[in-house]
Design an enzyme around this catalytic site. Structure first.
Site, PDB file in Angstrom:
ATOM      1  N   HIS A  25       0.828  -1.217   0.000  1.00 33.54           N
ATOM      2  CA  HIS A  25       0.000   0.000   0.000  1.00 33.54           C
ATOM      3  C   HIS A  25       0.855   1.258   0.000  1.00 33.54           C
ATOM      4  O   HIS A  25       0.343   2.353  -0.217  1.00 33.54           O
ATOM      5  CB  HIS A  25      -0.947  -0.009   1.202  1.00 33.54           C
ATOM      6  CG  HIS A  25      -1.888  -1.166   1.205  1.00 33.54           C
ATOM      7  ND1 HIS A  25      -2.779  -1.401   0.187  1.00 33.54           N
ATOM      8  CD2 HIS A  25      -2.060  -2.183   2.093  1.00 33.54           C
ATOM      9  CE1 HIS A  25      -3.472  -2.498   0.448  1.00 33.54           C
ATOM     10  NE2 HIS A  25      -3.041  -2.999   1.597  1.00 33.54           N
ATOM     11  N   ARG A  50       7.512  -5.190   2.943  1.00 31.74           N
ATOM     12  CA  ARG A  50       6.234  -5.831   2.600  1.00 31.74           C
ATOM     13  C   ARG A  50       6.098  -5.746   1.086  1.00 31.74           C
ATOM     14  O   ARG A  50       6.105  -4.659   0.512  1.00 31.74           O
ATOM     15  CB  ARG A  50       5.037  -5.164   3.281  1.00 31.74           C
ATOM     16  CG  ARG A  50       3.726  -5.832   2.790  1.00 31.74           C
ATOM     17  CD  ARG A  50       2.555  -5.616   3.696  1.00 31.74           C
ATOM     18  NE  ARG A  50       2.052  -4.271   3.663  1.00 31.74           N
ATOM     19  CZ  ARG A  50       0.902  -3.900   4.234  1.00 31.74           C
ATOM     20  NH1 ARG A  50       0.162  -4.800   4.882  1.00 31.74           N
ATOM     21  NH2 ARG A  50       0.500  -2.648   4.191  1.00 31.74           N
ATOM     22  N   GLU A 130      -4.981 -12.544   6.917  1.00 37.68           N
ATOM     23  CA  GLU A 130      -5.895 -11.391   6.924  1.00 37.68           C
ATOM     24  C   GLU A 130      -7.218 -11.689   6.213  1.00 37.68           C
ATOM     25  O   GLU A 130      -7.898 -10.762   5.780  1.00 37.68           O
ATOM     26  CB  GLU A 130      -5.212 -10.135   6.367  1.00 37.68           C
ATOM     27  CG  GLU A 130      -4.458 -10.283   5.066  1.00 37.68           C
ATOM     28  CD  GLU A 130      -3.720  -8.999   4.652  1.00 37.68           C
ATOM     29  OE1 GLU A 130      -3.893  -7.924   5.256  1.00 37.68           O
ATOM     30  OE2 GLU A 130      -2.947  -9.089   3.672  1.00 37.68           O
ATOM     31  N   ASP A 156      -7.903  -5.850   6.846  1.00 37.82           N
ATOM     32  CA  ASP A 156      -8.429  -6.804   5.871  1.00 37.82           C
ATOM     33  C   ASP A 156      -9.165  -7.945   6.561  1.00 37.82           C
ATOM     34  O   ASP A 156     -10.196  -8.415   6.058  1.00 37.82           O
ATOM     35  CB  ASP A 156      -7.291  -7.352   4.989  1.00 37.82           C
ATOM     36  CG  ASP A 156      -6.996  -6.404   3.837  1.00 37.82           C
ATOM     37  OD1 ASP A 156      -7.947  -5.976   3.160  1.00 37.82           O
ATOM     38  OD2 ASP A 156      -5.819  -6.072   3.625  1.00 37.82           O
TER      39      ASP A 156
HETATM   40  C1  3PY Z   1      -4.327  -4.879   7.330  1.00 36.37           C
HETATM   41  O1  3PY Z   1      -4.673  -4.498   8.450  1.00 36.37           O
HETATM   42  O2  3PY Z   1      -5.076  -5.417   6.506  1.00 36.37           O
HETATM   43  C2  3PY Z   1      -2.949  -4.668   6.917  1.00 36.37           C
HETATM   44  O3  3PY Z   1      -2.549  -5.156   5.891  1.00 36.37           O
HETATM   45  C3  3PY Z   1      -2.096  -3.822   7.803  1.00 36.37           C
HETATM   46  O4  3PY Z   1      -0.980  -3.377   7.167  1.00 36.37           O
HETATM   47 MG    MG Z   2      -4.034  -5.901   4.639  1.00 40.09          MG
END
Ligand code: 3PY
Ligand code: MG
Length: 235
Positions: A25, A50, A130, A156
């Site tokens: 992101h 990341r 996630e 997520d």
């Molecule tokens: C999330 O919370 O989905 C993330 O990827 C945090 O970086």
């Molecule tokens: Mg995420």
């Protein structure tokens, strides 16, 4: 997240243990990410990258440039996790291709031989959990030799857990799921890590078994610091 070598270096000179460069992101390009690792290293800290979703080629390149850990987002099955591990680990654990030229320029205590023998153990492959699907496959993912730990993305996870009803990383129901993931990772002898939107949540995460928390983002940290300074200045 900001594609700035100066911000990466400034973060590393704070009391953090490590700095994550976000190519999912965040706005980092390959060029800025490969400059940032040097700035973080110069401050005496290990760097984490990341990668964008599914970019296992970037995982290998991150290690080749001297990053010491990689976080892979949206690892939703044991096959996703194995493909990520394959990019991160030399045989027999995985399929990482040889070529850590830049890493060896930074980490000068290694010879090619000692780097080859120790890289699998010293670099960390962190698979993001996630989604509901990732949670369902958690034990299988944790059982993979090439996966060193899991990294929870609460935003997520909240979207997936609510079937798209909301994004709410501090959702109460989610705390049990986050605790379950931390406990299962610890039981499996793997590292549990988590993104902390709110730093006040970190002591609670630590009690759940988490060993690494990524604190918010550089714009968030900048805003919090500026706000605290302004409040003091205005009395
Ligand atoms: C999330 O919370 O989905 C993330 O990827 C945090 O970086
Ligand atoms: Mg995420």
């Amino acid at each position: 997240t900001s594609p700035s070598v100066e911000i990466a270096g400034a973060m590393a000179r704070c009391a953090f243990d490590t700095v994550t460069v976000d190519m999912q992101h965040g706005a980092h390009s390959e060029v800025s990410a490969f400059e940032a690792v040097k700035a973080i290293f110069m401050a005496g800290k290990p760097a984490i990258m990341r990668i964008p979703v599914g970019r296992n080629d970037m995982a290998s390149r991150a290690l080749d440039m001297g990053y010491e850990a990689v976080i892979a987002p949206m690892i939703n099955s044991v096959a996703d996790a194995q493909a990520f591990a394959n990019a991160m680990k030399y045989p027999p654990l995985g399929e990482r291709s040889w070529g850590p030229t830049k890493a060896l320029q930074l980490h000068t205590s290694y010879t090619t031989g000692t780097y080859f023998r120790s890289a699998n153990g010293k670099t960390l492959a962190l698979a993001m959990i996630e989604t509901r699907a990732a949670h369902a496959a958690l034990d299988e993912i944790l059982a993979l030799d090439g996966i060193d730990g899991v990294f929870v993305g609460p935003s997520d996870l909240s979207i997936s857990w609510s079937n798209g009803a909301h994004v709410d990383p501090k959702n109460e129901e989610l705390q049990e799921v986050i605790s379950d993931i931390g406990g299962r990772a610890r039981k499996a002898g793997k590292i549990a890590a988590v993104f902390a939107v709110d730093p006040a949540d970190v002591p609670g995460f630590a009690k759940m078994g988490y060993r690494l928390a990524a604190l918010n983002t550089d714009p968030g940290i900048f805003h919090a610091g500026a706000s605290a300074m302004l409040e003091k200045a205005r009395g």
